[in-house]
Design a protein around this motif. Sequence first.
Motif, mmCIF file in Angstrom:
data_model
loop_
_atom_site.group_PDB
_atom_site.id
_atom_site.type_symbol
_atom_site.label_atom_id
_atom_site.label_comp_id
_atom_site.label_asym_id
_atom_site.label_seq_id
_atom_site.Cartn_x
_atom_site.Cartn_y
_atom_site.Cartn_z
ATOM 1 N N UNK A 17 0.811 -1.213 0.000
ATOM 2 C CA UNK A 17 0.000 0.000 0.000
ATOM 3 C C UNK A 17 0.850 1.270 0.000
ATOM 4 N N UNK A 18 0.216 2.345 -0.435
ATOM 5 C CA UNK A 18 0.809 3.668 -0.387
ATOM 6 C C UNK A 18 0.051 4.462 0.658
ATOM 7 N N UNK A 19 0.785 5.031 1.582
ATOM 8 C CA UNK A 19 0.218 5.779 2.694
ATOM 9 C C UNK A 19 0.294 7.268 2.369
ATOM 10 N N UNK B 91 5.275 2.705 0.744
ATOM 11 C CA UNK B 91 5.567 4.068 0.326
ATOM 12 C C UNK B 91 4.780 5.038 1.200
ATOM 13 N N UNK B 92 5.433 6.135 1.569
ATOM 14 C CA UNK B 92 4.831 7.194 2.373
ATOM 15 C C UNK B 92 4.843 8.471 1.544
ATOM 16 N N UNK C 218 3.296 14.666 12.387
ATOM 17 C CA UNK C 218 4.661 14.398 12.868
ATOM 18 C C UNK C 218 4.811 12.934 13.279
ATOM 19 N N UNK C 219 3.773 12.363 13.871
ATOM 20 C CA UNK C 219 3.767 10.941 14.219
ATOM 21 C C UNK C 219 3.950 10.103 12.950
ATOM 22 N N UNK C 220 3.168 10.413 11.903
ATOM 23 C CA UNK C 220 3.243 9.665 10.651
ATOM 24 C C UNK C 220 4.634 9.775 10.029
ATOM 25 N N UNK D 56 9.626 4.103 1.513
ATOM 26 C CA UNK D 56 9.994 5.052 0.464
ATOM 27 C C UNK D 56 9.253 6.346 0.778
ATOM 28 N N UNK D 57 9.938 7.456 0.691
ATOM 29 C CA UNK D 57 9.328 8.731 1.055
ATOM 30 C C UNK D 57 9.232 9.636 -0.165
ATOM 31 N N UNK D 58 8.015 10.142 -0.376
ATOM 32 C CA UNK D 58 7.743 11.108 -1.435
ATOM 33 C C UNK D 58 7.062 12.290 -0.766
ATOM 34 N N UNK D 59 7.635 13.474 -0.935
ATOM 35 C CA UNK D 59 7.065 14.692 -0.363
ATOM 36 C C UNK D 59 6.604 15.565 -1.520
#
Length: 170
Positions: free
Chosen positions: A4-6, A63-64, A106-108, A118-121
Amino acid sequence: MRSYTYIAADFDHDENAVKHLRWMKDNGLINFLDAHELQQSYDSSLACSIKRSLKYRMDNSYKFVLIVGAHTDTVSKGGCQLCGSYNSYGKYCAKGYSVDYRSFIKYECDKAVEAGLQIVVLYNSKTIDRSLCPEAVRWKGIHQKMIYVGMDGKYYWDDNAIARAMKGLQ
């Protein structure tokens, strides 16, 4: 297996960007399984209950995606100090839960880094301003603006840039 993608965002101010991501998904421009479909959280729940639900979703994600807007790094919603069960004199939870002063966002972000997702901003803006991004992910992953200014001076969603970032490309 995490599949999943969060998606995390300040839904009070950046819901338009979340809706656009879902629109892109529905129209085949990007492809992902949305972790929010796994389990529902309700605003009326205690912050600690919601954080347990967020952790469950994150545990099933690889992925986040954080959508950053003008208020993202200053949101306080989700901190125990705002809960009716929090005893401010003794600094404890009247229901016996551990105390966590972090906002949901901030928790997430902290959990995403801890889990090695994996981080996508994505910035709900025409510029990337890392000072608006929570510290935990400020210098991690891919950072991409979601909006561009057209030749006509109007603002448009940058679907190509968003799709590249979602695929892990800069």
